[in-house]
Motif scaffolding. Sequence first.
Motif, short mmCIF file in Angstrom:
data_model
loop_
_atom_site.label_atom_id
_atom_site.label_comp_id
_atom_site.label_asym_id
_atom_site.label_seq_id
_atom_site.Cartn_x
_atom_site.Cartn_y
_atom_site.Cartn_z
N VAL A 48 -41.12 -42.64 32.26
CA VAL A 48 -41.31 -43.15 33.62
C VAL A 48 -39.97 -43.10 34.35
O VAL A 48 -38.93 -43.42 33.78
N ILE A 49 -40.04 -42.68 35.60
CA ILE A 49 -38.88 -42.76 36.51
C ILE A 49 -39.14 -43.94 37.44
O ILE A 49 -40.22 -44.05 38.03
N TYR A 50 -38.18 -44.82 37.53
CA TYR A 50 -38.26 -45.96 38.45
C TYR A 50 -37.26 -45.74 39.58
O TYR A 50 -36.13 -45.32 39.35
N PHE A 51 -37.69 -46.06 40.78
CA PHE A 51 -36.82 -46.05 41.95
C PHE A 51 -36.94 -47.44 42.54
O PHE A 51 -38.06 -47.90 42.80
N GLY A 139 -40.74 -48.28 42.98
CA GLY A 139 -41.66 -47.14 42.92
C GLY A 139 -41.54 -46.54 41.54
O GLY A 139 -40.44 -46.46 40.99
N ALA A 140 -42.65 -46.14 40.96
CA ALA A 140 -42.62 -45.60 39.60
C ALA A 140 -43.53 -44.39 39.51
O ALA A 140 -44.58 -44.34 40.14
N LEU A 164 -42.16 -46.15 46.24
CA LEU A 164 -41.34 -47.28 46.71
C LEU A 164 -41.59 -47.53 48.19
O LEU A 164 -41.76 -48.67 48.62
N TYR A 165 -41.62 -46.47 48.97
CA TYR A 165 -41.84 -46.58 50.41
C TYR A 165 -43.18 -47.26 50.70
O TYR A 165 -43.28 -48.11 51.58
#
Length: 182
Positions: A48-51, A139-140, A164-165
């Motif tokens: 997972v990429i988290y922002f 945001g993920a 995220l937005y």
Amino acid sequence: NISLQQSNSTLDIQSKTDELTKILNRRGFMELGQKTLDLAADAGKHGVIYFADLDGLKKINDTYGHDMGDEAIKAAADVISQSLRSNDIVGRLSGDEFAAIAIGMKLSQENKFREKISSLCKMISADRNFPFTLSMSIGAVEFELTNEKPTKLTALLSQADDKLYIEKKEKHKNQEINQKVS
């Protein structure tokens, strides 16, 4: 020669570390993150990429000053770092924006991650006697990596930023509704 190597190594680390938060800066995160994704692709891994970004930094700066804003940014870096595993990659991309790469994690674990973020925001805010409570938007995006399907970190970050937005937009909408009700 050894002294020169040590100096070069120190400079390399400094060029990839965020001075304020002591986590990876954009350069360090992008470089290590892409290498990590490439290695994970060789092993056919997922993750997972988290922002994430700090909610209300402008208001914190305007109300309490930029020194307090810096303290909030440092606290946000601590929150993200403590919410993930020690082998996950965390970086400050700019201002109050952070990203993380969690190899082996599933998006189904996102709620647990969000709960940990929220809990740590409250705990760290109280521990540091902030006149506000930290809050972060996240945001993920989940990814599956293979050698046949290489993935660019920038593309994953863009997808996570889109999520995220959406969350930020929903939070602002809820704040407007709450203000109208009050």
